[in-house]
Each structure stands twice: as C-alpha cells, then as structure tokens.
Design a protein around this motif. Structure first.
Motif: not given
Length: 64
Positions: A20-25, A27-28
């Motif tokens: 989830l953190i990897e996908y959020t980064v 996306l950012g």
C-alpha cells in the motif's frame, strides 16, 4: 501466550501495508509528473498563442 506470538509472527509476515505504501508513493510521483507536464504544455500553448496573435495582429493591424 501462544496466540500472541502467532499474531506477532503473522503481523511480521504481512506485506499488505508495504504494498500500500509503495502504491501510494508511486501515485504521488505520477501526480507530480502529470502536474509538471500540464504546466509545461500550458506554457508552450501560451507561447504559441502569443506568436499567432502577434502574427495575425501584424497582418491585419488589429489587436488580439
């Protein structure tokens, strides 16, 4: 006590949070790239429009 150890072991193996953190980064980074691209394209369109306006104004003696 065994159940607590089992829960801790499962928590240590869980990788959903990391994904989830990897996908959020990711996306950012994509959002920043899209905003930068829109800004650059906007400036290019503005300069092209100004060039066109100047050329048409000079040919017709009219203001834009």
């Amino acid at each position: 006590m065994r159940q607590a150890i089992k829960i801790l072991k499962n928590f240590a193996k869980d990788e959903e949070g990391a994904a989830l953190i990897e996908y959020t980064v990711l996306l950012g980074v994509l959002v920043v790239a899209v905003i930068a691209t829109i800004g650059l394209v906007g400036n290019w369109v503005k300069s092209q429009w100004t060039s066109l306006c100047t050329a048409v104004g000079a040919a017709t003696s009219a203001a834009c």
